[in-house]
Design a protein around this motif. Sequence first.
Motif, PDB file in Angstrom:
ATOM      1  N   PRO A  71       0.797  -1.224   0.000  1.00 40.85           N
ATOM      2  CA  PRO A  71       0.000   0.000   0.000  1.00 40.85           C
ATOM      3  C   PRO A  71       0.833   1.279   0.000  1.00 40.85           C
ATOM      4  O   PRO A  71       1.908   1.331   0.589  1.00 40.85           O
ATOM      5  CB  PRO A  71      -0.833  -0.107   1.272  1.00 40.85           C
ATOM      6  CG  PRO A  71      -0.098  -1.048   2.139  1.00 40.85           C
ATOM      7  CD  PRO A  71       0.663  -1.969   1.248  1.00 40.85           C
ATOM      8  N   ALA A  72       0.311   2.273  -0.696  1.00 37.05           N
ATOM      9  CA  ALA A  72       0.931   3.596  -0.692  1.00 37.05           C
ATOM     10  C   ALA A  72       0.936   4.112   0.751  1.00 37.05           C
ATOM     11  O   ALA A  72       0.055   3.764   1.540  1.00 37.05           O
ATOM     12  CB  ALA A  72       0.143   4.537  -1.584  1.00 37.05           C
ATOM     13  N   PRO A  73       1.915   4.922   1.096  1.00 38.20           N
ATOM     14  CA  PRO A  73       2.001   5.427   2.478  1.00 38.20           C
ATOM     15  C   PRO A  73       0.707   6.073   2.973  1.00 38.20           C
ATOM     16  O   PRO A  73       0.330   5.879   4.124  1.00 38.20           O
ATOM     17  CB  PRO A  73       3.144   6.444   2.402  1.00 38.20           C
ATOM     18  CG  PRO A  73       3.991   5.974   1.272  1.00 38.20           C
ATOM     19  CD  PRO A  73       3.032   5.376   0.276  1.00 38.20           C
ATOM     20  N   ILE A  74       0.021   6.806   2.115  1.00 33.45           N
ATOM     21  CA  ILE A  74      -1.218   7.471   2.547  1.00 33.45           C
ATOM     22  C   ILE A  74      -2.300   6.449   2.893  1.00 33.45           C
ATOM     23  O   ILE A  74      -3.038   6.617   3.858  1.00 33.45           O
ATOM     24  CB  ILE A  74      -1.723   8.498   1.491  1.00 33.45           C
ATOM     25  CG1 ILE A  74      -2.878   9.326   2.051  1.00 33.45           C
ATOM     26  CG2 ILE A  74      -2.126   7.812   0.210  1.00 33.45           C
ATOM     27  CD1 ILE A  74      -2.496  10.307   3.096  1.00 33.45           C
ATOM     28  N   LEU A  75      -2.382   5.360   2.129  1.00 29.48           N
ATOM     29  CA  LEU A  75      -3.366   4.317   2.422  1.00 29.48           C
ATOM     30  C   LEU A  75      -3.022   3.617   3.734  1.00 29.48           C
ATOM     31  O   LEU A  75      -3.901   3.367   4.558  1.00 29.48           O
ATOM     32  CB  LEU A  75      -3.434   3.291   1.281  1.00 29.48           C
ATOM     33  CG  LEU A  75      -4.474   2.193   1.447  1.00 29.48           C
ATOM     34  CD1 LEU A  75      -5.882   2.773   1.502  1.00 29.48           C
ATOM     35  CD2 LEU A  75      -4.362   1.186   0.312  1.00 29.48           C
ATOM     36  N   ALA A  76      -1.757   3.319   3.913  1.00 33.07           N
ATOM     37  CA  ALA A  76      -1.314   2.682   5.160  1.00 33.07           C
ATOM     38  C   ALA A  76      -1.595   3.588   6.364  1.00 33.07           C
ATOM     39  O   ALA A  76      -1.866   3.111   7.457  1.00 33.07           O
ATOM     40  CB  ALA A  76       0.171   2.343   5.073  1.00 33.07           C
ATOM     41  N   GLU A  77      -1.541   4.898   6.133  1.00 37.77           N
ATOM     42  CA  GLU A  77      -1.823   5.852   7.200  1.00 37.77           C
ATOM     43  C   GLU A  77      -3.314   5.927   7.525  1.00 37.77           C
ATOM     44  O   GLU A  77      -3.716   6.030   8.679  1.00 37.77           O
ATOM     45  CB  GLU A  77      -1.368   7.246   6.744  1.00 37.77           C
ATOM     46  CG  GLU A  77      -0.452   7.950   7.700  1.00 37.77           C
ATOM     47  CD  GLU A  77      -0.014   9.287   7.128  1.00 37.77           C
ATOM     48  OE1 GLU A  77      -0.770  10.268   7.283  1.00 37.77           O
ATOM     49  OE2 GLU A  77       1.075   9.327   6.539  1.00 37.77           O
ATOM     50  N   LEU A  78      -4.144   5.883   6.482  1.00 36.88           N
ATOM     51  CA  LEU A  78      -5.583   6.045   6.653  1.00 36.88           C
ATOM     52  C   LEU A  78      -6.301   4.792   7.153  1.00 36.88           C
ATOM     53  O   LEU A  78      -7.328   4.887   7.806  1.00 36.88           O
ATOM     54  CB  LEU A  78      -6.222   6.493   5.332  1.00 36.88           C
ATOM     55  CG  LEU A  78      -5.810   7.872   4.827  1.00 36.88           C
ATOM     56  CD1 LEU A  78      -6.360   8.111   3.438  1.00 36.88           C
ATOM     57  CD2 LEU A  78      -6.266   8.948   5.795  1.00 36.88           C
ATOM     58  N   MET A  79      -5.779   3.624   6.789  1.00 32.91           N
ATOM     59  CA  MET A  79      -6.434   2.355   7.155  1.00 32.91           C
ATOM     60  C   MET A  79      -5.449   1.476   7.896  1.00 32.91           C
ATOM     61  O   MET A  79      -4.262   1.479   7.598  1.00 32.91           O
ATOM     62  CB  MET A  79      -6.894   1.623   5.889  1.00 32.91           C
ATOM     63  CG  MET A  79      -7.867   2.418   5.049  1.00 32.91           C
ATOM     64  SD  MET A  79      -8.258   1.574   3.523  1.00 32.91           S
ATOM     65  CE  MET A  79      -9.313   0.269   4.105  1.00 32.91           C
ATOM     66  N   ASP A  80      -5.945   0.695   8.823  1.00 28.24           N
ATOM     67  CA  ASP A  80      -5.031  -0.211   9.507  1.00 28.24           C
ATOM     68  C   ASP A  80      -4.666  -1.378   8.581  1.00 28.24           C
ATOM     69  O   ASP A  80      -5.366  -1.671   7.610  1.00 28.24           O
ATOM     70  CB  ASP A  80      -5.592  -0.688  10.845  1.00 28.24           C
ATOM     71  CG  ASP A  80      -6.749  -1.657  10.733  1.00 28.24           C
ATOM     72  OD1 ASP A  80      -6.708  -2.553   9.878  1.00 28.24           O
ATOM     73  OD2 ASP A  80      -7.703  -1.528  11.522  1.00 28.24           O
ATOM     74  N   ALA A  81      -3.560  -2.023   8.868  1.00 32.46           N
ATOM     75  CA  ALA A  81      -3.024  -3.089   8.014  1.00 32.46           C
ATOM     76  C   ALA A  81      -4.018  -4.232   7.836  1.00 32.46           C
ATOM     77  O   ALA A  81      -4.127  -4.798   6.742  1.00 32.46           O
ATOM     78  CB  ALA A  81      -1.715  -3.610   8.597  1.00 32.46           C
ATOM     79  N   GLY A  82      -4.762  -4.561   8.863  1.00 31.61           N
ATOM     80  CA  GLY A  82      -5.738  -5.646   8.778  1.00 31.61           C
ATOM     81  C   GLY A  82      -6.824  -5.366   7.754  1.00 31.61           C
ATOM     82  O   GLY A  82      -7.234  -6.249   7.003  1.00 31.61           O
TER      83      GLY A  82
END
Length: 111
Positions: A64-75
């Motif tokens: 995931p792009a950093p912004i997606l990883a920031e907005l949503m948890d890994a699970g």
Amino acid sequence: MKFYQPDFLKSTPGNFVKGFLEICKVRIGKYKVCGLLGKGGMSRVYKVEVPVIEKIAALKMLSPAPILAELMDAGRVEKLFTSEARIMAGLRHPNIVDVWEFDESDGKLFY
């Protein structure tokens, strides 16, 4: 959770060719990576070689792009990726690739 991203993708354009040659030594699971075909907000698609039969295939890995990883948890991101793989595996069309397997390598999901 760690997401795979070859170092040369983070480097300057001058190092790209050198990095591309280095990626040919990388393996994801049993597959030999031959290059990067594309990337999006959730994943990267690699050109890979299937061992023994030496067939070329595409492998999609969760990255995931950093912004997606920031907005949503890994699970949640993993659940979306897994759901996408299930849906893709159920589709049959001449312009859509078949999904052969779903696996993980070093904690990173791919299909």
